[in-house]
Design an enzyme around this catalytic site. Structure first.
Site, PDB file in Angstrom:
ATOM      1  N   ARG A  69      45.074  52.901  34.535  1.00  0.00           N
ATOM      2  CA  ARG A  69      44.781  51.582  33.965  1.00  0.00           C
ATOM      3  C   ARG A  69      44.958  51.605  32.453  1.00  0.00           C
ATOM      4  NH1 ARG A  69      44.166  50.980  37.768  1.00  0.00           N
ATOM      5  NH2 ARG A  69      42.355  50.232  38.883  1.00  0.00           N
ATOM      6  N   LYS A 187      78.411  54.964  37.679  1.00  0.00           N
ATOM      7  CA  LYS A 187      77.048  54.543  37.391  1.00  0.00           C
ATOM      8  C   LYS A 187      77.000  53.175  36.683  1.00  0.00           C
ATOM      9  CE  LYS A 187      72.816  56.183  35.247  1.00  0.00           C
ATOM     10  NZ  LYS A 187      72.135  57.163  34.436  1.00  0.00           N
ATOM     11  N   SER A 268      52.780  46.696  44.224  1.00  0.00           N
ATOM     12  CA  SER A 268      54.021  46.428  44.977  1.00  0.00           C
ATOM     13  C   SER A 268      55.250  46.551  44.077  1.00  0.00           C
ATOM     14  CB  SER A 268      53.973  45.054  45.642  1.00  0.00           C
ATOM     15  OG  SER A 268      53.592  44.055  44.722  1.00  0.00           O
ATOM     16  N   HIS A 298      45.173  44.630  47.089  1.00  0.00           N
ATOM     17  CA  HIS A 298      46.343  43.959  46.486  1.00  0.00           C
ATOM     18  C   HIS A 298      46.640  42.693  47.303  1.00  0.00           C
ATOM     19  CE1 HIS A 298      49.906  43.524  44.157  1.00  0.00           C
ATOM     20  NE2 HIS A 298      50.720  44.354  44.785  1.00  0.00           N
ATOM     21  N   VAL A 339      33.934  41.646  46.510  1.00  0.00           N
ATOM     22  CA  VAL A 339      34.110  40.215  46.751  1.00  0.00           C
ATOM     23  C   VAL A 339      35.609  39.950  46.672  1.00  0.00           C
ATOM     24  CG1 VAL A 339      33.655  37.900  45.848  1.00  0.00           C
ATOM     25  CG2 VAL A 339      31.865  39.653  45.771  1.00  0.00           C
ATOM     26  N   HIS A 344      40.307  41.991  38.685  1.00  0.00           N
ATOM     27  CA  HIS A 344      41.739  42.277  38.489  1.00  0.00           C
ATOM     28  C   HIS A 344      41.904  43.551  37.683  1.00  0.00           C
ATOM     29  CE1 HIS A 344      45.977  41.668  37.488  1.00  0.00           C
ATOM     30  NE2 HIS A 344      45.990  40.922  38.577  1.00  0.00           N
ATOM     31  N   ARG A 353      47.354  31.568  37.834  1.00  0.00           N
ATOM     32  CA  ARG A 353      47.949  31.195  39.135  1.00  0.00           C
ATOM     33  C   ARG A 353      46.878  30.525  39.996  1.00  0.00           C
ATOM     34  NH1 ARG A 353      50.053  37.046  40.766  1.00  0.00           N
ATOM     35  NH2 ARG A 353      47.928  37.414  40.068  1.00  0.00           N
ATOM     36  N   THR A 393      32.253  44.963  37.826  1.00  0.00           N
ATOM     37  CA  THR A 393      33.650  44.557  37.630  1.00  0.00           C
ATOM     38  C   THR A 393      33.934  44.144  36.178  1.00  0.00           C
ATOM     39  OG1 THR A 393      35.376  43.001  38.267  1.00  0.00           O
ATOM     40  CG2 THR A 393      33.143  42.250  38.616  1.00  0.00           C
ATOM     41  N   ASP A 401      44.388  35.223  44.751  1.00  0.00           N
ATOM     42  CA  ASP A 401      44.066  35.302  46.178  1.00  0.00           C
ATOM     43  C   ASP A 401      42.803  34.526  46.539  1.00  0.00           C
ATOM     44  OD1 ASP A 401      46.237  36.973  46.823  1.00  0.00           O
ATOM     45  OD2 ASP A 401      45.156  38.727  46.087  1.00  0.00           O
ATOM     46  N   ARG A 447      59.326  59.945  37.025  1.00  0.00           N
ATOM     47  CA  ARG A 447      58.690  61.210  37.382  1.00  0.00           C
ATOM     48  C   ARG A 447      57.671  61.563  36.315  1.00  0.00           C
ATOM     49  NH1 ARG A 447      55.904  65.684  37.911  1.00  0.00           N
ATOM     50  NH2 ARG A 447      56.760  67.235  39.355  1.00  0.00           N
TER      51      ARG A 447
HETATM   52  C1  LIG Z   1      47.576  39.736  43.873  1.00  0.00           C
HETATM   53  C2  LIG Z   1      46.510  40.769  43.583  1.00  0.00           C
HETATM   54  O1  LIG Z   1      46.708  41.932  43.880  1.00  0.00           O
HETATM   55  S1  LIG Z   1      45.135  40.301  42.758  1.00  0.00           S
HETATM   56  C3  LIG Z   1      43.851  41.433  43.289  1.00  0.00           C
HETATM   57  C4  LIG Z   1      43.480  41.197  44.738  1.00  0.00           C
HETATM   58  N1  LIG Z   1      42.368  42.035  45.163  1.00  0.00           N
HETATM   59  C5  LIG Z   1      41.114  41.565  45.344  1.00  0.00           C
HETATM   60  O2  LIG Z   1      40.825  40.404  45.126  1.00  0.00           O
HETATM   61  C6  LIG Z   1      40.086  42.550  45.860  1.00  0.00           C
HETATM   62  C7  LIG Z   1      38.776  42.470  45.075  1.00  0.00           C
HETATM   63  N2  LIG Z   1      38.956  42.983  43.742  1.00  0.00           N
HETATM   64  C8  LIG Z   1      38.935  44.350  43.500  1.00  0.00           C
HETATM   65  O3  LIG Z   1      38.718  45.172  44.389  1.00  0.00           O
HETATM   66  C9  LIG Z   1      39.218  44.832  42.088  1.00  0.00           C
HETATM   67  O4  LIG Z   1      38.809  43.861  41.157  1.00  0.00           O
HETATM   68  C10 LIG Z   1      40.707  45.193  41.849  1.00  0.00           C
HETATM   69  C11 LIG Z   1      41.182  46.218  42.871  1.00  0.00           C
HETATM   70  C12 LIG Z   1      41.580  43.941  41.956  1.00  0.00           C
HETATM   71  C13 LIG Z   1      40.874  45.762  40.439  1.00  0.00           C
HETATM   72  O5  LIG Z   1      40.243  47.006  40.432  1.00  0.00           O
HETATM   73  P1  LIG Z   1      39.817  47.751  39.087  1.00  0.00           P
HETATM   74  O6  LIG Z   1      40.866  47.591  38.057  1.00  0.00           O
HETATM   75  O7  LIG Z   1      39.415  49.127  39.443  1.00  0.00           O
HETATM   76  O8  LIG Z   1      38.555  46.852  38.652  1.00  0.00           O
HETATM   77  P2  LIG Z   1      37.370  47.239  37.660  1.00  0.00           P
HETATM   78  O9  LIG Z   1      37.793  48.197  36.614  1.00  0.00           O
HETATM   79  O10 LIG Z   1      36.768  45.961  37.239  1.00  0.00           O
HETATM   80  O11 LIG Z   1      36.379  48.020  38.653  1.00  0.00           O
HETATM   81  C14 LIG Z   1      35.138  48.555  38.193  1.00  0.00           C
HETATM   82  C15 LIG Z   1      34.163  48.552  39.353  1.00  0.00           C
HETATM   83  O12 LIG Z   1      33.899  47.197  39.731  1.00  0.00           O
HETATM   84  C16 LIG Z   1      34.133  47.039  41.105  1.00  0.00           C
HETATM   85  N3  LIG Z   1      34.714  45.722  41.353  1.00  0.00           N
HETATM   86  C17 LIG Z   1      35.866  45.212  40.856  1.00  0.00           C
HETATM   87  N4  LIG Z   1      36.111  44.016  41.403  1.00  0.00           N
HETATM   88  C18 LIG Z   1      35.103  43.769  42.264  1.00  0.00           C
HETATM   89  C19 LIG Z   1      34.815  42.723  43.151  1.00  0.00           C
HETATM   90  N5  LIG Z   1      35.625  41.685  43.285  1.00  0.00           N
HETATM   91  N6  LIG Z   1      33.698  42.801  43.898  1.00  0.00           N
HETATM   92  C20 LIG Z   1      32.862  43.857  43.782  1.00  0.00           C
HETATM   93  N7  LIG Z   1      33.083  44.907  42.973  1.00  0.00           N
HETATM   94  C21 LIG Z   1      34.207  44.856  42.223  1.00  0.00           C
HETATM   95  C22 LIG Z   1      35.172  48.112  41.427  1.00  0.00           C
HETATM   96  O13 LIG Z   1      35.212  48.367  42.848  1.00  0.00           O
HETATM   97  C23 LIG Z   1      34.691  49.261  40.589  1.00  0.00           C
HETATM   98  O14 LIG Z   1      33.590  49.844  41.266  1.00  0.00           O
HETATM   99  P3  LIG Z   1      33.397  51.455  41.303  1.00  0.00           P
HETATM  100  O15 LIG Z   1      33.139  51.821  39.883  1.00  0.00           O
HETATM  101  O16 LIG Z   1      32.241  51.638  42.203  1.00  0.00           O
HETATM  102  O17 LIG Z   1      34.662  52.031  41.839  1.00  0.00           O
HETATM  103  O1  LIG Z   2      48.912  42.502  38.666  1.00  0.00           O
HETATM  104  C1  LIG Z   2      48.281  43.082  39.562  1.00  0.00           C
HETATM  105  O2  LIG Z   2      47.854  44.251  39.446  1.00  0.00           O
HETATM  106  C2  LIG Z   2      47.948  42.408  40.828  1.00  0.00           C
HETATM  107  C3  LIG Z   2      48.463  41.016  40.911  1.00  0.00           C
HETATM  108  O3  LIG Z   2      47.812  40.082  40.512  1.00  0.00           O
HETATM  109  C4  LIG Z   2      49.816  40.808  41.421  1.00  0.00           C
HETATM  110  O4  LIG Z   2      50.522  41.786  41.680  1.00  0.00           O
HETATM  111  O5  LIG Z   2      50.231  39.646  41.579  1.00  0.00           O
END
Ligand SMILES: CC(=O)SCCNC(=O)CCNC(=O)[C@H](O)C(C)(C)COP(=O)(O)OP(=O)(O)OC[C@H]1O[C@@H](n2cnc3c(N)ncnc32)[C@H](O)[C@@H]1OP(=O)(O)O
Ligand SMILES: O=C([O-])CC(=O)C(=O)O
Length: 464
Positions: A69, A187, A268, A298, A339, A344, A353, A393, A401, A447
């Protein structure tokens, strides 16, 4: 020849990368790209030769063990994400794109073709260019019969995302890149068959995705032929069986344009880039990306959000007060679950979005009484404070989403395990754009260096 340029009426404050004008050009996508490539190659050459040693950040132990990150470690051309403002496509915000990118005849929303054109070339296409590209995609949309037979043979209990990944990988039998590579292509020319594969894959994704939908959810129904006069998503909606629902088709257009690219580090896009860097062809590279998108942290979150909101609805009934929602949020968190739809990896504000999709709903009267959309809205009013109080978080706000699948549900498109497939049709726009650029710029095999914990401890000792 005199070519008249028309400056588009809205010029954003920060639009550094894009030539923000629609020219009267009728050049094809391929010709436009051919014009742009030398400039970009020169830009990369200068970055490498004149600024190769400039330091842009530190690598800390927390980056190495924290999913990389915050590391500034990838080149990605089409979009850049600001933690507070969200995504910009070649400098254009989502509202900029909504104002300037051509839509479908009779529609208002951005279409995949105009977004793809912007992502690939950095230029806003004319309406004519967009229509030309729509026709090209429609002409290339048919699947080879062995791929049809392959997906028809898959069990309908197999998740639609797994089926999509299998189908996309199988399309690589006809890869122009792979064939040209085997023949010893130079290439400097790799980008040409790569582009051909990317366009062919983008053209076929809706047909493949709709076939999977029909096989799993509407067995025995037959798909209409591809309409050569329709845009990509107009055809997708038709093939799915929703073509007569104009509002849903418009929503799909917006959804697919908005999810197209989110810079390079998301799981992705990054997967497509990594696999592509080995010179795997675009079909294999994008197939791999789809399996990253299929994870619940994701892309799969859009199915998870709906499941979660419906479970909340079942528990709290019609009384959707802030207090009831708050109690359900705490129950989720205390149960050790995330949740879905909140948080993010990079964003630190509500996802633009999400805001654009909410505006889509707010502008249509049918959503004002939609139980699921009202529940999504109310949840977004309560969840940030609960997540802040929970204290983990870094971003307590909704991501895209949080509502994307729920809008589909409102429209009667209720098969939620299919939702990430729609995301998969979309993400191809950005991930495949970068594959073309990676080949045009001659980017190397990816790599990075890895360390064991013991090796890290040794590094730490040495640093004192
Ligand atoms: C299109 C997309 O991909 S958008 C993302 C879609 N995903 C989701 O909505 C799933 C819910 N959200 C999450 O799990 C996370 O916010 C992620 C995966 C998107 C980002 O993860 P990270 O960058 O690691 O978030 P962050 O640094 O804020 O995490 C710190 C802590 O907060 C927690 N946290 C983050 N988001 C949430 C949430 N929505 N609900 C509860 N806990 C959360 C993490 O699990 C982490 O806990 P840990 O220390 O016990 O491992
Ligand atoms: O940017 C990210 O890590 C996740 C996301 O919102 C996407 O891929 O659309």
């Amino acid at each position: 020849m005199f070519v008249q340029s028309r400056i588009v009426r809205f010029i954003p404050k920060h639009a550094p990368y894009v030539a923000f004008r629609r020219s009267a050009s009728t050049k094809s996508l391929q010709e436009t790209l051919r014009d742009v490539i030398p400039e970009k190659q020169e830009q990369l050459r200068k970055l490498k030769s004149e600024h190769g040693q400039v330091v842009v950040g530190d690598v800390k132990i927390e980056n190495i063990i924290g999913g990389m990150r915050g590391l500034k470690a990838m080149l990605w051309e089409a979009s850049v994400l600001d933690a507070n403002e969200g995504i910009r496509f070649h400098g254009l915000t989502i509202p900029d794109c909504q104002k300037t990118l051509p839509s479908a005849p009779g529609g208002k929303e951005i279409i995949a073709e105009s977004m793809l054109w912007l992502l690939l070339t950095g230029k806003v296409p004319t309406v004519e260019q967009t229509r030309q590209l729509s026709r090209e995609l429609a002409e290339k949309g048919e699947l080879p019969s062995f791929v049809e037979e392959l997906v028809d043979s898959l069990p309908c209990t197999l998740h639609p995302m797994t089926q999509l990944g299998i189908g996309v990988a199988a399309l690589n039998r006809d890869s122009s890149f792979q064939a040209a590579y085997e023949k010893g292509m130079k290439k400097s020319e790799y980008w040409i068959p790569t582009l051909e594969d990317c366009i062919s894959l983008i053209a076929k994704l809706p047909t493949l995705a709709a076939r999977i939908y029909r096989n799993v959810y509407k067995p025995g129904t037959s798909m209409p032929p591809i309409n050569k006069d329709l845009d990509l998503v107009g055809n997708y909606s038709n093939l799915l069986g929703y073509g007569n629902n104009h509002n849903l088709t418009e929503y799909l257009r917006l959804y697919i344009a908005l999810h197209g690219d989110h810079e390079g580090g998301n799981a992705s896009a990054h997967t497509a880039h990594l696999v592509g860097s080995t010179l795997s062809d675009p079909y294999l590279s994008y197939s791999a990306a789809l399996f990253a998108l299929a994870g619940p942290l994701h892309g799969l979150a859009n199915q998870e959000v709906l499941r979660w909101q419906l479970a909340m609805q079942a528990e709290i009934g019609d009384n959707i007060s802030h207090d009831n929602i708050k109690a359900y949020l705490w129950k989720t968190l205390k149960g050790g679950q995330v949740v879905p739809g909140y948080g993010h990896g990079v964003l630190r504000n509500p996802d633009p979005r999400f805001i654009a999709l909410q505006e889509f709903c707010n502008s249509r009267p049918e959503f004002q009484t939609s139980p699921i959309i009202q529940l999504v809205n109310k949840t977004s009013e309560v969840a940030p404070d609960v997540l802040k109080e929970h204290g983990k978080t870094k971003n307590p706000y909704p991501n895209v989403d949080a509502t994307s699948g729920c809008v589909l549900y409102h429209y009667g498109f209720t098969e939620f395990k299919y939702y990430t497939v729609i995301f998969g049709v979309s993400r191809a726009l950005g991930a495949l754009t970068q594959l073309v650029w990676a080949r045009a710029l001659g980017l190397p095999l990816e790599r990075p260096k890895s360390y064991s914990m013991d090796a890290l401890e040794k590094l730490i000792k040495e640093s004192y």
